[in-house]
Design an enzyme around this catalytic site. Structure first.
Site, PDB file in Angstrom:
ATOM      1  N   LYS A 140      -4.291   9.653   2.720  1.00 10.22           N
ATOM      2  CA  LYS A 140      -3.899  10.704   1.780  1.00 10.22           C
ATOM      3  C   LYS A 140      -2.931  11.684   2.447  1.00 10.22           C
ATOM      4  O   LYS A 140      -1.971  12.151   1.825  1.00 10.22           O
ATOM      5  CB  LYS A 140      -5.132  11.441   1.273  1.00 10.22           C
ATOM      6  CG  LYS A 140      -4.795  12.634   0.376  1.00 10.22           C
ATOM      7  CD  LYS A 140      -6.030  13.284  -0.201  1.00 10.22           C
ATOM      8  CE  LYS A 140      -5.645  14.463  -1.102  1.00 10.22           C
ATOM      9  NZ  LYS A 140      -6.815  15.055  -1.789  1.00 10.22           N
ATOM     10  N   HIS A 281       2.641 -32.007 -11.469  1.00 12.92           N
ATOM     11  CA  HIS A 281       2.531 -30.875 -12.387  1.00 12.92           C
ATOM     12  C   HIS A 281       1.077 -30.601 -12.778  1.00 12.92           C
ATOM     13  O   HIS A 281       0.752 -30.419 -13.950  1.00 12.92           O
ATOM     14  CB  HIS A 281       3.391 -31.103 -13.626  1.00 12.92           C
ATOM     15  CG  HIS A 281       4.843 -31.285 -13.314  1.00 12.92           C
ATOM     16  ND1 HIS A 281       5.587 -30.339 -12.633  1.00 12.92           N
ATOM     17  CD2 HIS A 281       5.699 -32.310 -13.555  1.00 12.92           C
ATOM     18  CE1 HIS A 281       6.815 -30.762 -12.478  1.00 12.92           C
ATOM     19  NE2 HIS A 281       6.921 -31.963 -13.025  1.00 12.92           N
TER      20      HIS A 281
END
Length: 529
Positions: A140, A281
């Protein structure tokens, strides 16, 4: 706040001591005061470094088996104080709080405890409290404080200090702050997910999904899409945990297809027979069992030689030289197997673009886990499809019962169908797929496409008739009408496996009887979208 923030005082408290001594030495060489706790302090002192215990700073000893040691205003005040705020500076002076400019913390090894199957009480003890609190505080205040949570950032920190005369830039601190919050977020996700499982909460009110980057991909499914590959830390054998021996890096589609291939081939126990799956695929274009890998590969390849070009090959046993030679006869993108012989690796080495991946074993197809799929505004979470059907689960629904040989082909087809995109139709003969229809909007179309592919392969191989003649056929969900089943019969299928459950089941059963088919119901479907 200025761009450059000096590092004069550092707090180092880590569970993973990798690189700690070298980092401590580099910081000390720049005149940085070192604060530390417990084992970290001992490691640094044993290396001859001067270290001040956090307990000496706070005036309180570590207590409650180390649960309480850094949760103190003299620690958090030193991390959170704004150096350019007069009130903060005065509070630091009034309460004898020294600034902490660098925090180096990695957390209790919760994920490692989870991976080794620790019991509930041990898992609780591996939940870090002080570490995340300090990380969040330091991140922070990244305007002034540098936060390091990963060992792999030690070298970057040292380089940053070297380049800026013992200071760090704001951009550097921002980047590390983001990494810090991602780390605590992932840590909390691991804890909350574990606890939900531990207490049997199948649908917790909040669910967090976290991952650690393994690879930044060249692009996604298409070149205009960006993509990355993240791992979740689990030990499941597969593409995420495999070792790559050669070839260029995997693409997004390679990873997706390789995962599909390996999960499919794992359905077949290597103690019973060799098995090979060829994927294109994300759908199988050939799957087979054989007495050897070479036999299995040849049978799988013969299902659809055209689609196998540029495909992914998965094996359920360690790759051998004979099979490696056969695979290299056509272009193959990726081969994945639970091991590979030195001879096989040498054969593959001649094909520099062929990727070879090896794992420590096969994934457990019966193990439960969650699958996650993103949708607009949210995500869908479900159990992995670990459904299993054995001989005892089958119900014969027709006048004709399948033979023992047909039953084996039916179960083989059923296992393959589980991994084919819906609507799925799979023809099998002699423990090998001979026709696969995938991803169609109509089950009838899937049956037609699979049969047509078999016809084309028969022509290409010079066979007198398609291999669908006398085959077993699997449908991943029930036949809503008799037309799909009759199409399979027209292709030569002699027996059928399907879930059942349609309003027209009796119509389909009657059609099977009239066509002379044997048919069994499983009572379970395998949709795969």
């Amino acid at each position: 706040m200025t761009d450059l923030a000096p590092v004069k005082r550092a707090l180092l408290s880590v569970s993973d001591k990798t690189g700690l001594v070298a980092l401590g030495q580099a910081l000390a060489a720049k005149g940085v005061e070192l604060l530390s706790t417990g084992g970290s302090a001992k490691t640094l002192r044993d290396a001859g470094l001067e270290v001040k215990d956090v307990a000496d700073v706070t005036g309180f000893p570590e207590m409650m088996d180390g649960r309480v040691k850094t949760l103190h205003p003299k620690v958090h005040g030193g991390l959170l104080a704004l150096r350019d705020n007069a009130d903060h500076v005065k509070a630091m002076s009034d309460h004898d709080i020294g600034a902490i400019d660098l925090l180096v913390v990695n957390l209790y090894p919760f994920e490692a405890a989870l991976a080794r199957g620790a019991d509930y009480d041990e898992m609780i003890e591996n939940i870090d409290i002080g570490g995340p609190a300090m990380i969040r505080a330091a991140a922070k205040n990244h305007g002034f404080v540098t936060t390091v949570v990963d060992v792999e950032d030690y070298d970057a920190l040292i380089a940053e200090l070297e380049a800026n005369d013992g200071q760090t830039t704001y951009a550097f601190r921002q980047k590390l702050a983001q990494i810090a919050y991602a780390r605590t977020g992932a840590y909390d996700a691991a804890v909350s997910t574990w606890m939900a499982d531990a207490i049997g909460e199948a649908a917790p009110r909040r669910r967090v999904v976290a991952g650690q980057i393994k690879q930044t991909l060249r692009y996604g499914e298409n070149p205009h899409q960006t993509a990355s590959f993240y791992v979740d830390g689990s030990s499941r054998a597969g593409v995420a945990t495999a070792a790559q021996h050669q070839g260029k890096e995997l693409s997004y589609n390679n990873i997706n297809d390789t995962d599909a291939a390996f999960e499919l081939v794992a359905e077949f126990d290597p103690a019973e027979s060799a098995a090979v799956a060829i994927i294109k695929h994300a759908n199988p274009c050939g799957v087979a069992k054989g007495s050897t890998l070479l036999e299995a590969y040849t049978k799988a390849f013969d299902c659809d030689r055209t689609s196998a070009f540029g495909g992914i090959v998965a094996l359920n046993k360690a790759l051998d030289a004979e099979t490696a030679e056969a695979i290299t006869e056509i272009f193959t993108e990726v081969v994945i197997a639970p091991g590979a012989s030195d001879e096989a690796k040498a054969i593959f080495a001649k094909k520099k673009n062929l990727r070879l991946l090896t794992t420590d074993g096969l994934p457990d197809v019966l193990a439960t886990s969650n699958t996650v799929r993103q949708v607009a505004g949210g995500m869908l979470v479900q159990d992995k499809d670990a459904g299993f059907i054995g001989l005892d689960d089958l119900r014969v629904m027709t006048k004709k019962a399948p033979t023992d040989e047909q039953l084996q082909d039916l179960l083989f087809a059923w296992k393959v169908g589980k991994h084919v995109k819906s609507n799925a139709i799979v023809y099998v003969k002699d423990q090998a797929t001979v026709g696969v229809g995938a991803g169609q909007m109509s089950r009838l179309d899937s049956a037609l496409i699979a049969a047509k592919k078999a016809e084309r392969m028969a022509e290409a191989m010079g066979l007198p008739e398609p291999l669908t003649k006398g085959s077993a056929v699997a449908s991943d969900a029930f036949f809503p009408f008799a037309d799909g089943l009759l199409e399979a019969a027209a292709a030569g299928a002699s027996c059928v496996i399907q879930p059942g459950g349609s309003m027209r089941d009796q119509e389909v059963i009657d059609a099977a009887d009239e066509a002379g088919l044997a048919m069994v119901f499983t009572g379970m479907r395998h949709f795969r979208h």
